[in-house]
Design an enzyme around this catalytic site. Structure first.
Site, short mmCIF file in Angstrom:
data_model
loop_
_atom_site.label_atom_id
_atom_site.label_comp_id
_atom_site.label_asym_id
_atom_site.label_seq_id
_atom_site.Cartn_x
_atom_site.Cartn_y
_atom_site.Cartn_z
N ARG A 169 39.74 34.16 41.20
CA ARG A 169 40.27 35.46 41.58
C ARG A 169 39.34 36.03 42.66
O ARG A 169 38.14 35.74 42.67
CB ARG A 169 40.32 36.41 40.39
CG ARG A 169 41.17 35.94 39.23
CD ARG A 169 41.11 36.93 38.08
NE ARG A 169 41.94 36.54 36.95
CZ ARG A 169 41.52 35.82 35.92
NH1 ARG A 169 40.25 35.42 35.86
NH2 ARG A 169 42.34 35.50 34.94
N LYS A 195 37.91 37.72 33.39
CA LYS A 195 38.41 38.90 32.68
C LYS A 195 37.88 38.93 31.25
O LYS A 195 37.78 37.90 30.59
CB LYS A 195 39.94 38.88 32.65
CG LYS A 195 40.58 39.16 34.00
CD LYS A 195 42.10 39.25 33.87
CE LYS A 195 42.75 39.62 35.20
NZ LYS A 195 44.23 39.71 35.08
N HIS A 262 45.30 36.00 46.22
CA HIS A 262 45.64 35.55 44.87
C HIS A 262 46.60 34.36 44.90
O HIS A 262 46.63 33.56 43.96
CB HIS A 262 46.25 36.69 44.07
CG HIS A 262 46.21 36.46 42.60
ND1 HIS A 262 45.04 36.46 41.87
CD2 HIS A 262 47.20 36.19 41.70
CE1 HIS A 262 45.31 36.22 40.59
NE2 HIS A 262 46.61 36.05 40.47
N ARG A 265 44.92 31.09 44.39
CA ARG A 265 44.69 30.72 43.00
C ARG A 265 45.93 30.04 42.42
O ARG A 265 45.83 29.02 41.74
CB ARG A 265 44.32 31.97 42.20
CG ARG A 265 44.12 31.77 40.72
CD ARG A 265 43.59 33.07 40.13
NE ARG A 265 43.72 33.17 38.69
CZ ARG A 265 42.83 32.69 37.82
NH1 ARG A 265 41.75 32.07 38.26
NH2 ARG A 265 43.01 32.84 36.52
N HIS A 288 42.26 30.99 31.70
CA HIS A 288 43.29 31.66 30.92
C HIS A 288 43.00 31.47 29.43
O HIS A 288 42.63 30.38 28.99
CB HIS A 288 44.67 31.09 31.23
CG HIS A 288 45.23 31.56 32.55
ND1 HIS A 288 45.23 32.89 32.92
CD2 HIS A 288 45.80 30.88 33.58
CE1 HIS A 288 45.78 33.00 34.11
NE2 HIS A 288 46.13 31.81 34.53
N TYR A 297 53.60 27.98 35.50
CA TYR A 297 53.44 26.98 36.55
C TYR A 297 54.43 25.83 36.38
O TYR A 297 54.94 25.28 37.36
CB TYR A 297 52.00 26.47 36.58
CG TYR A 297 51.05 27.54 37.04
CD1 TYR A 297 50.92 27.84 38.39
CD2 TYR A 297 50.30 28.28 36.13
CE1 TYR A 297 50.07 28.85 38.82
CE2 TYR A 297 49.45 29.29 36.55
CZ TYR A 297 49.33 29.56 37.90
OH TYR A 297 48.50 30.57 38.31
#
Length: 336
Positions: A169, A195, A262, A265, A288, A297
């Site tokens: 990110r 995150k 982004h 990514r 994730h 995806y």
């Protein structure tokens, strides 16, 4: 107590006891202002605590339907809101009502279970929109070429190669310090804090490692605790500056609006998937928490394959809609 007093008490409680952000409080304030305005006209009188307790599920649904219709109907020359965005707005308003009426019950002794019976709509999960391999490879040198100084050119090439080459990110890349890269050179892995403070290791492929090494040599202030990617004034590079640089390059190249930092990514993940990488490995590389997030995806890849089929398969000429429907249903063609 008036309804406005109840709203003020609710918002104060959100800030003081729940630690809600100013943005969240503003969203709740806006939703409740619309709700009270509608209900005043709907019932013919302002809402007080007694009236709030007497509202039924049809009243709440009437307000939600009013806002949904208003969002989807063009007015004032403005385009209508997309249905997916309207669904997200409805979901937020349902959450606002639930939270507000729960507060009324627990803090002001106004019991009304109607809001808890509202159904939250599901917004469609947007599919990733990656760049092509060729466009993704051109981003780093292309954006760098728009910069005016050799320092900024070396910085931008290293930054955008890192975004695509490691799937970072923009916030993760710009949070790195010089010492983080120095620690990574021996093992070939960057330690990334994503995150929620979750850490992961991002591999540095040779092309990215070379660009970062060259940038390290050109860095104007290469102390270990300095930002790896500084701005012109020496502080940490602002994400908006990097986004603007890519936007200007994108416009010059005639690329679509979704060509953003982004998107690199998304391109990283999609191109790995196309190359045969398994979802679990891509999940770990992206950081994730849930494997279910990665299904986006696979759906995006299926959508791309279906598009190729509809444009290129001989049967598509006989009726793309019919052929596509058959393929979606799992219809198998005759063996060759």
């Amino acid at each position: 107590m008036t309804g406005e007093d109840a709203v003020a008490a609710f918002l104060s409680w959100l800030a003081a006891e729940r630690g809600a952000s100013p943005r969240t409080i503003d969203a709740y304030r806006g939703d409740l202002a619309l709700f009270f305005s509608f209900m005043t006209e709907h019932r013919g009188a302002p809402l007080d605590l007694r009236a709030l307790g007497a509202l039924g599920l049809p009243d709440l649904r009437a307000w939600l339907a009013h806002e949904q219709t208003r969002a989807l109907t063009p007015h004032g020359g403005r385009p209508a809101t997309t249905r997916d965005r309207a669904a997200r707005s409805r979901a937020r308003r349902v959450s606002t009502l639930r939270s507000f009426f729960r507060f009324l019950d627990r803090r002001l002794n106004v019991e009304n279970p109607a809001a808890q019976l509202l159904v939250t709509p599901r917004a469609k999960t947007p599919l990733p929109r990656p760049l092509t391999r060729g466009d993704a490879a051109e981003v780093a040198p292309g954006v760098a070429a728009t910069e005016r100084t050799p320092m900024a050119q070396a910085r931008d090439e290293a930054l955008f190669l890192l975004l695509y080459g490691a799937g970072l990110r923009i916030s993760e890349a710009l949070a790195l310090n010089v010492g983080d890269f120095d620690a990574a050179r021996a093992g070939g892995f960057l330690r990334i804090v994503g995150k929620g403070g979750k850490e992961r290791l991002a591999p540095l492929v040779p092309r990215v490692l070379d660009a970062l090494t060259q940038w390290r040599r050109a860095h104007p202030s290469p102390a270990r605790d300095e930002p790896l990617f500084p701005g012109v004034r020496g502080g940490r590079l602002n994400p908006a500056v990097a986004q603007r640089a890519m936007r200007e390059w994108r416009i010059g190249e005639g690329l679509p609006d979704h060509a953003t930092p982004h998107a690199l990514r998304h391109s990283f993940a999609t191109h790995l998937l196309e190359g045969g990488a398994d979802l679990r490995s891509i999940q770990e590389l992206l950081g994730h928490a849930s494997l279910s997030t990665m299904q986006r995806y696979t759906l995006a890849d299926e959508a791309r394959l279906l598009d190729v089929w509809e444009r290129a398969h001989p049967r598509a000429a006989l009726g793309a809609a019919d052929g596509a429907e058959g393929l979606r249903a799992g219809e198998k063609g005759e063996p060759e």
